[in-house]
Structure formats: structure tokens, C-alpha cells
Design an enzyme around this catalytic site. Structure first.
Site, short mmCIF file in Angstrom:
data_model
loop_
_atom_site.label_atom_id
_atom_site.label_comp_id
_atom_site.label_asym_id
_atom_site.label_seq_id
_atom_site.Cartn_x
_atom_site.Cartn_y
_atom_site.Cartn_z
N HIS A 1 -16.19 -7.57 -1.32
CA HIS A 1 -17.02 -6.41 -1.66
C HIS A 1 -16.64 -5.08 -1.00
CE1 HIS A 1 -19.53 -9.50 -3.32
NE2 HIS A 1 -20.01 -9.89 -2.16
N ASP B 1 -13.13 -14.43 0.46
CA ASP B 1 -13.19 -15.42 1.53
C ASP B 1 -13.87 -16.72 1.11
OD1 ASP B 1 -15.64 -14.12 1.36
OD2 ASP B 1 -15.73 -13.56 3.47
#
EC number: 2.7.1.17
Length: 508
Positions: free
Chosen positions: A72, A259
Site C-alpha cells: 500500500h 508481504d
């Protein structure tokens, strides 16, 4: 024996693993810290990556490298490829108002949430890149005017490893693109109309490459010491005897991943698995064959790193709840776990709602934490330690319920992340989740997932290589429904529904 490298550029540090491409055997590894804060100069990530590569013995002998990173974050570049301003990280909540505005502008309420869920797979929250771009356009118009391209942390690092060859060379993958708010997991395409809706205009975005497709090559010499390195590493070098130093094409660069998608790849998650990761943030995600679209906004409909999908629930407060409680009690984490296990399940009614840095699920960006049910009997370090562990796990269990409501299945729960190293977390988790919990041995599973993707890139095939994760432990216990029932009574957002509030409270 071809070698591959995986990088995990997380919120708190950069980790590098070098593994055998065929077996997954660990050859060497290194790490370096990142600065604190929710706003970071991307140059700090580059410095840490170079230091971690150096600690791992360099990349001279690897055939491919792949980078996984925190999702993000907003990295804005100008026409020359320079960073416009420090990156806003996923846990920077200043764009909460922008998220609310984007939903309102799409019709508000259920209509607005449904619009975004259908269009981008997720309802905007402060974490998403689209909301950060809206904040930038509204609050820093001069910086916004300079933006020629926007990318994510792992995109930027991959691009730097390629030698920063121009904005057209920016690359990303499905998993990270699906967390921007302007790429559709359902269609596999950017929604430039959503980007324009958020930022006011369309700017350059990275090309999305497939899970086993290259994103470029590691540029010769790019990791060698230089004026901006703060040190440097052996990096890529031509092999001994190469007659044309600097002329050989460097190792392949993988597409990389967000991730959580990399962690799923690292632990070998398959359909039917639910992974609970307890790191800086807490995440609950499942491997699925179809994209999710939750208009309630609890489940983000992300893509994964294999071509499937990764419906995910994220909480802002996870392992740092344990850190903060240990600090309050003046103990280390091992002692915190001992204290927690010394108190009974349910902590005799003491409940911690751990919204220490606001919260993303439920969407309460300005909230603070609270403790309920404090009595003379429960006023002990052991009770507070137990309440902290149970509160953190209850928030994640709410995420599990949201996934199940969206059609996910939970044949097994895989518990990973730094918080999973706590004996108390491992033993209490089955009581809260109501299911057996599998805990792989401690490892760098995000970096491992990136390395596995790099191996897939050079070995080929329809699926990533089968790297067995051995040494997992299973924990089972009798579920204790009263823990979650008491937590639900204390949750501010449950009380908000009773009060039929039309907007989130400013504080709790």
C-alpha cells in the site's frame, strides 16, 4: 546448484535470504533495520537493502532475485525518477478522511462501499494507496503537481535494483497492485478511472507482470559502494575470468509480491488454509480460487502470488500490542508470556481492546485502546498480560469470521510472524480461534516466499517449486467461547451499532 535470493522489505527491517533454487535449503541470510515512523524516505529502504545484502554475503552467485515488501505505501516519482516526498506507509492513517470521501462520492453508505468492492475488490481505508493520493492532492498540491508516476515500496526497490532505467520500466505484480485501490483482481486490469477519481488525474503506474515472469535484470554494479550507499555491499559482480567486466547481463529480477502474498508462498499455503500473521500488523488471509468483494469492507479482495486470490483481513495492532504491554509491565516478551499463562482463560473478565494506533478492521483510524472489567481481583500483571494476548487474538478471530462469511474455508490455521514466537500466543490461540493451530518453525517467510518466486522464475513450470516446510508444531486446546463473548461486549464498534451512530467516533 543454482541459488536465488529473496528480499523482505518490511515496515521495521529488510531481510535477505539466499536459498538453493531446487530444494529451498538456506545458504545464508542478512538483515538491516528500517527507521521508525509512518512516513519514510524510500532512500532508507535502499540503504537497508544494501546493508542486508552485504550481511548476506552479496548476490554475486545468485541466478535470480525477487523483492517482497509492505503493501500500500505511496511512493511518488517526478519526471526524472526522483522521489517527490517521503513515502506514506500502510499504517499512516492521515488519509482516513480521504477514504470516507471516496466512498461518499461513489454514493455513500452501502452504495458507495459496493461500488468500490465491485470495482477494485476492496472498500477504501486509510491504508490503501488511492486514499493517500487523494490526501496528497488535497493537502500538498505543489507536490501533487510534480508527480509523474506512483508505485509501491517493492516496485520502487525492484526498479532501483534494475538501475532505475526510466519510469516506463516500473514493474509490479498482481498481489501488490490489488492493494492500491485502482487495480481490479477480477479483471486483472488497472482502473485508471479510479486513479483519476482519487488523484484528479492519471499518472504512470507500474506494468503488472505475471507471477513467474521477469521484471528485468539486476543492473551490474548497482549494489556496489557509492556516494548514496552509506556503506554498500559486494552485490553483483561478473564471475572470475569474465573477459568483459560489466558487460554480462545480471541475474533476473522477479515480479515480487506484497508481504502477505509472499508469506503465503513462503509457508506453502494452499486452498483451504488460513494464515494468521502476527507482525507489525495482524493479517488473516486465505488462498482462494475466486476473487472476493466484501461491501462491508472487512475483507480486502487481494490477489496472491501464484495466479489465485488472497482474501485478507488486516488489523493495525498485532505484535506491538505485546511490546507495549511488556513495556508497561517492565518485563521482556518471554516474561510477558509466562505471566499470561499464569492467569486463567478470560483473565477473570479483564478485557483489552487493543486499538493502540487506531484500527483498520473495524475502520476506526482515530481510535485508542481501552481496558474493561478492571477489578481488584484482576488488577495483577498476569491478568493484564493475558488480556493483551487474548485481545490481540480476538481481533484476529473476528477477521477469521469475516473470511468464513465470504466463503473461505479453514481446514487448518497456520500461525506465523514475530508474535507467533510467544509461547502464550501459541497456546492461547486454539482457545480463541476454536481450531487447532499449526506453527511452522521461526523463519523469514516473506523473504522465503520471494526467494521461492525467484526460483520459479528460473526453473519454470506451472507452479512454484515444492519447498517443504518441516518442523511445524500443532497446538490444540478446548475452545473457550467466553473469551470472545466478553471481548465482543467491550468492542466499541459493537456498541456503536447499538447506538446506531451514523459515523465512526473520534475516539473510544
Amino acid at each position: 546448484m543454482p541459488l536465488v535470493a529473496g528480499v523482505d522489505s518490511s515496515t521495521q527491517s529488510c531481510k535477505v535470504v539466499v536459498r538453493d533454487a531446487e530444494t529451498g535449503a538456506l545458504v545464508r541470510e542478512g538483515r538491516a533495520p528500517h527507521p521508525d515512523g509512518t512516513e519514510v524516505d524510500p532512500g532508507a529502504w535502499w540503504t537497508a537493502l544494501r546493508a542486508a545484502v552485504d550481511a548476506a554475503g552479496g548476490l554475486a552467485d545468485v541466478a535470480a532475485v525477487s523483492v517482497a515488501g509492505q503493501q500500500h505505501g505511496m511512493v511518488c516519482l517526478d519526471d526524472a525518477g526522483a522521489v517527490v516526498r517521503p513515502a506514506l506507509l500502510w499504517n499512516d492513517t492521515r488519509s482516513a478522511g480521504a477514504a470516507a470521501d471516496l466512498i461518499e462520492e461513489a454514493g455513500g453508505g452501502e452504495t458507495g462501499r459496493r461500488f468500490w468492492a465491485d470495482a477494485a475488490g476492496s472498500v477504501p481505508v486509510a491504508s490503501f494507496t488511492a486514499t493517500k493520493l487523494r490526501w496528497l492532492a488535497r493537502h500538498e498540491p505543489a507536490n501533487a503537481d510534480r508527480v509523474a508516476a506512483v508505485c509501491l515500496p517493492h516496485d520502487w526497490l525492484t526498479w532501483r535494483l534494475a538501475g532505475a532505467p526510466g519510469l516506463d520500466a516500473l514493474r509490479t505484480d498482481r498481489s501488490d497492485a490489488s492493494g492500491t485501490g485502482y487495480w481490479s483482481p477480477r479483471t486483472g486490469q488497472y482502473r485508471t478511472d479510479l486513479l483519476e477519481r482519487a488523484f484528479g488525474r492519471v499518472v504512470r503506474v507500474p506494468t503488472v507482470v505475471g507471477p513467474a515472469e521477469p521484471a528485468g535484470h539486476l543492473a551490474p554494479g548497482v549494489l556496489l559502494p557509492g556516494p548514496d550507499s552509506g556503506g554498500g555491499s559486494p552485490g553483483y559482480r561478473n564471475p572470475p575470468g569474465d573477459p568483459s567486466p560489466g558487460s554480462r547481463t545480471g541475474p533476473l529480477l522477479g515480479a515480487g509480491a506484497g508481504d502477505n502474498a509472499a508469506a503465503a508462498l513462503g509457508v506453502g499455503a494452499r486452498p483451504g488454509d488460513v494464515v494468521v500473521s502476527i507482525g507489525t500488523s495482524g493479517t488473516v488471509f486465505a488462498v482462494a480460487g475466486a476473487p472476493a468483494a466484501d461491501p462491508a469492507g472487512a475483507v480486502a479482495g487481494f490477489a496472491d502470488a501464484t495466479g489465485r486470490f488472497l482474501p485478507l483481513v488486516c488489523t493495525l495492532n498485532a505484535a506491538r500490542v505485546l511490546d507495549a504491554t511488556a513495556r508497561m509491565l517492565g518485563v521482556d516478551l518471554d516474561r510477558l508470556g509466562e505471566l499470561a499463562l499464569a492467569a486463567p482463560p478470560g483473565a477473570d473478565g479483564l478485557v483489552m481492546v487493543p486499538y493502540l494506533e487506531g484500527e483498520r478492521t473495524p475502520d476506526r483510524p482515530t481510535a485508542s485502546g481501552s481496558v474493561h472489567g478492571l477489578t481488584l481481583h484482576a488488577s495483577t500483571p498476569a491478568h493484564l498480560a493475558r488480556a493483551a494476548v487474548e485481545g490481540m487474538l480476538c481481533a484476529l478471530a473476528d477477521g477469521l469470521d469475516a473470511l468464513l462469511a465470504q466463503g473461505a474455508t479453514a481446514e487448518r490455521i497456520i500461525l506465523v510472524g514475530g508474535g507467533a514466537r510467544s509461547a502464550a500466543v501459541r497456546r492461547i490461540a486454539p482457545q480463541v480461534f476454536g481450531r487447532p493451530v499449526v506453527v511452522p518453525p521461526p523463519g523469514e517467510y516473506v523473504a522465503d516466499g520471494a526467494a521461492r518466486q525467484a526460483a520459479w522464475l528460473i526453473l519454470g513450470g506451472a507452479a512454484p517449486p515444492d519447498w517443504a516446510v518441516t518442523g511445524a508444531e500443532e497446538y490444540a486446546d478446548t475452545p473457550v467461547p467466553a473469551i470472545r463473548a466478553r471481548y465482543a461486549e467491550a468492542q466499541p464498534h459493537v456498541l456503536d451499532r447499538v447506538a446506531a451512530s451514523s459515523s465512526p467516533p473520534a475516539s473510544v
